[in-house]
Scaffold this motif. Structure first.
Motif, PDB file in Angstrom:
ATOM      1  N   THR A 171      42.514  -7.253 -16.238  1.00  0.00           N
ATOM      2  CA  THR A 171      43.088  -7.837 -15.021  1.00  0.00           C
ATOM      3  C   THR A 171      43.406  -6.820 -13.932  1.00  0.00           C
ATOM      4  O   THR A 171      43.429  -7.161 -12.770  1.00  0.00           O
ATOM      5  N   GLY A 172      43.722  -5.591 -14.290  1.00  0.00           N
ATOM      6  CA  GLY A 172      44.102  -4.591 -13.294  1.00  0.00           C
ATOM      7  C   GLY A 172      45.601  -4.496 -13.090  1.00  0.00           C
ATOM      8  O   GLY A 172      46.064  -3.688 -12.299  1.00  0.00           O
ATOM      9  N   TYR A 173      46.373  -5.334 -13.802  1.00  0.00           N
ATOM     10  CA  TYR A 173      47.837  -5.238 -13.730  1.00  0.00           C
ATOM     11  C   TYR A 173      48.323  -4.092 -14.602  1.00  0.00           C
ATOM     12  O   TYR A 173      47.579  -3.529 -15.395  1.00  0.00           O
ATOM     13  N   GLU A 174      49.620  -3.749 -14.462  1.00  0.00           N
ATOM     14  CA  GLU A 174      50.190  -2.723 -15.312  1.00  0.00           C
ATOM     15  C   GLU A 174      50.208  -3.235 -16.751  1.00  0.00           C
ATOM     16  O   GLU A 174      50.600  -4.372 -17.005  1.00  0.00           O
ATOM     17  N   ALA A 175      49.779  -2.409 -17.688  1.00  0.00           N
ATOM     18  CA  ALA A 175      49.613  -2.848 -19.074  1.00  0.00           C
ATOM     19  C   ALA A 175      50.576  -2.116 -19.990  1.00  0.00           C
ATOM     20  O   ALA A 175      50.382  -0.944 -20.295  1.00  0.00           O
ATOM     21  N   PRO A 176      51.611  -2.789 -20.473  1.00  0.00           N
ATOM     22  CA  PRO A 176      52.513  -2.130 -21.409  1.00  0.00           C
ATOM     23  C   PRO A 176      51.988  -2.114 -22.847  1.00  0.00           C
ATOM     24  O   PRO A 176      52.556  -1.454 -23.698  1.00  0.00           O
ATOM     25  N   TYR A 177      50.898  -2.837 -23.137  1.00  0.00           N
ATOM     26  CA  TYR A 177      50.385  -2.953 -24.503  1.00  0.00           C
ATOM     27  C   TYR A 177      48.947  -2.465 -24.589  1.00  0.00           C
ATOM     28  O   TYR A 177      48.240  -2.432 -23.612  1.00  0.00           O
ATOM     29  N   TYR A 178      48.543  -2.131 -25.826  1.00  0.00           N
ATOM     30  CA  TYR A 178      47.127  -1.855 -26.072  1.00  0.00           C
ATOM     31  C   TYR A 178      46.770  -2.389 -27.450  1.00  0.00           C
ATOM     32  O   TYR A 178      47.600  -2.444 -28.351  1.00  0.00           O
ATOM     33  N   ASP A 179      45.529  -2.780 -27.592  1.00  0.00           N
ATOM     34  CA  ASP A 179      45.032  -3.322 -28.841  1.00  0.00           C
ATOM     35  C   ASP A 179      44.608  -2.152 -29.728  1.00  0.00           C
ATOM     36  O   ASP A 179      43.722  -1.384 -29.351  1.00  0.00           O
ATOM     37  N   PRO A 180      45.205  -1.994 -30.914  1.00  0.00           N
ATOM     38  CA  PRO A 180      44.839  -0.853 -31.753  1.00  0.00           C
ATOM     39  C   PRO A 180      43.416  -0.945 -32.311  1.00  0.00           C
ATOM     40  O   PRO A 180      42.809   0.078 -32.609  1.00  0.00           O
ATOM     41  N   ARG A 181      42.894  -2.155 -32.418  1.00  0.00           N
ATOM     42  CA  ARG A 181      41.548  -2.292 -32.970  1.00  0.00           C
ATOM     43  C   ARG A 181      40.480  -1.885 -31.963  1.00  0.00           C
ATOM     44  O   ARG A 181      39.539  -1.170 -32.289  1.00  0.00           O
ATOM     45  N   THR A 182      40.630  -2.319 -30.705  1.00  0.00           N
ATOM     46  CA  THR A 182      39.618  -2.022 -29.690  1.00  0.00           C
ATOM     47  C   THR A 182      40.049  -0.915 -28.731  1.00  0.00           C
ATOM     48  O   THR A 182      39.229  -0.444 -27.944  1.00  0.00           O
ATOM     49  N   THR A 183      41.300  -0.544 -28.751  1.00  0.00           N
ATOM     50  CA  THR A 183      41.947   0.425 -27.843  1.00  0.00           C
ATOM     51  C   THR A 183      41.853   0.008 -26.380  1.00  0.00           C
ATOM     52  O   THR A 183      41.966   0.840 -25.484  1.00  0.00           O
ATOM     53  N   LEU A 184      41.676  -1.290 -26.127  1.00  0.00           N
ATOM     54  CA  LEU A 184      41.736  -1.794 -24.753  1.00  0.00           C
ATOM     55  C   LEU A 184      43.189  -2.078 -24.397  1.00  0.00           C
ATOM     56  O   LEU A 184      43.973  -2.532 -25.239  1.00  0.00           O
ATOM     57  N   ARG A 185      43.537  -1.830 -23.175  1.00  0.00           N
ATOM     58  CA  ARG A 185      44.889  -2.119 -22.703  1.00  0.00           C
ATOM     59  C   ARG A 185      44.924  -3.532 -22.149  1.00  0.00           C
ATOM     60  O   ARG A 185      43.969  -3.993 -21.526  1.00  0.00           O
ATOM     61  N   TYR A 186      46.059  -4.218 -22.359  1.00  0.00           N
ATOM     62  CA  TYR A 186      46.177  -5.592 -21.846  1.00  0.00           C
ATOM     63  C   TYR A 186      47.587  -5.825 -21.322  1.00  0.00           C
ATOM     64  O   TYR A 186      48.533  -5.129 -21.692  1.00  0.00           O
ATOM     65  N   ALA A 187      47.714  -6.832 -20.435  1.00  0.00           N
ATOM     66  CA  ALA A 187      48.971  -7.069 -19.739  1.00  0.00           C
ATOM     67  C   ALA A 187      49.815  -8.159 -20.379  1.00  0.00           C
ATOM     68  O   ALA A 187      51.035  -8.086 -20.357  1.00  0.00           O
ATOM     69  N   ASN A 188      49.189  -9.195 -20.958  1.00  0.00           N
ATOM     70  CA  ASN A 188      49.965 -10.284 -21.542  1.00  0.00           C
ATOM     71  C   ASN A 188      49.194 -10.915 -22.701  1.00  0.00           C
ATOM     72  O   ASN A 188      48.101 -10.478 -23.054  1.00  0.00           O
ATOM     73  N   ALA A 189      49.777 -11.958 -23.276  1.00  0.00           N
ATOM     74  CA  ALA A 189      49.205 -12.576 -24.479  1.00  0.00           C
ATOM     75  C   ALA A 189      47.879 -13.272 -24.192  1.00  0.00           C
ATOM     76  O   ALA A 189      46.977 -13.277 -25.043  1.00  0.00           O
ATOM     77  N   GLU A 190      47.742 -13.851 -23.014  1.00  0.00           N
ATOM     78  CA  GLU A 190      46.473 -14.520 -22.681  1.00  0.00           C
ATOM     79  C   GLU A 190      45.319 -13.522 -22.639  1.00  0.00           C
ATOM     80  O   GLU A 190      44.224 -13.796 -23.121  1.00  0.00           O
ATOM     81  N   VAL A 191      45.569 -12.377 -22.070  1.00  0.00           N
ATOM     82  CA  VAL A 191      44.539 -11.346 -21.997  1.00  0.00           C
ATOM     83  C   VAL A 191      44.256 -10.788 -23.395  1.00  0.00           C
ATOM     84  O   VAL A 191      43.118 -10.458 -23.724  1.00  0.00           O
TER      85      VAL A 191
END
Length: 124
Positions: free
Chosen positions: A78-98
């Motif tokens: 999304t391009g928003y600030e991402a406080p989380y990252y997925d440990p399996r894919t190492t992609l950063r995400y902003a919320n649960a929908e993403v």
């Protein structure tokens, strides 16, 4: 009235401190009321960059030392600030929908997102 008062030259102030200044007095006709912003070209012409030492950063020499602040983590989707990252894919995400979208992505799309971020990691 008395003749001395009528003939005397009274000096009155042009602006009385208790009166509010009218806009037409403050800004004569044709004068801009807004803030004036200078363009980069005007700033460069106004400054004497030849007198500065060559290692000092300025508008002409934009090479500056790296920032002491940590970089912001941005969501890869999304391009928003991402406080989380997925440990399996190492992609950063902003919320649960993403996060649901990240988990549903095929491996080749995940690799493309990682190469966009210059974090090319080969997933197993």
């Amino acid at each position: 009235m008395e003749p001395e008062v009528v003939n005397a030259e009274l000096v009155l102030p042009t602006h009385l401190s208790f009166k509010r200044i009218q806009m037409y007095e403050k800004y004569p006709k044709g004068q801009s009321r807004g803030r004036h912003w200078k363009h980069l070209k005007q700033i460069l012409q106004a400054e004497n960059f030849q007198n500065y030492p060559p290692d000092e950063p300025n508008y002409v020499n934009i090479e500056t030392p790296p920032s002491m602040h940590p970089c912001k983590r941005i969501c890869d989707i999304t391009g928003y600030e991402a406080p989380y990252y997925d440990p399996r894919t190492t992609l950063r995400y902003a919320n649960a929908e993403v996060f649901k979208l990240v988990r549903s992505l095929p491996n080749e799309y995940v690799q493309r997102y990682l190469t966009l971020r210059n974090a090319a990691v080969v997933l197993k």
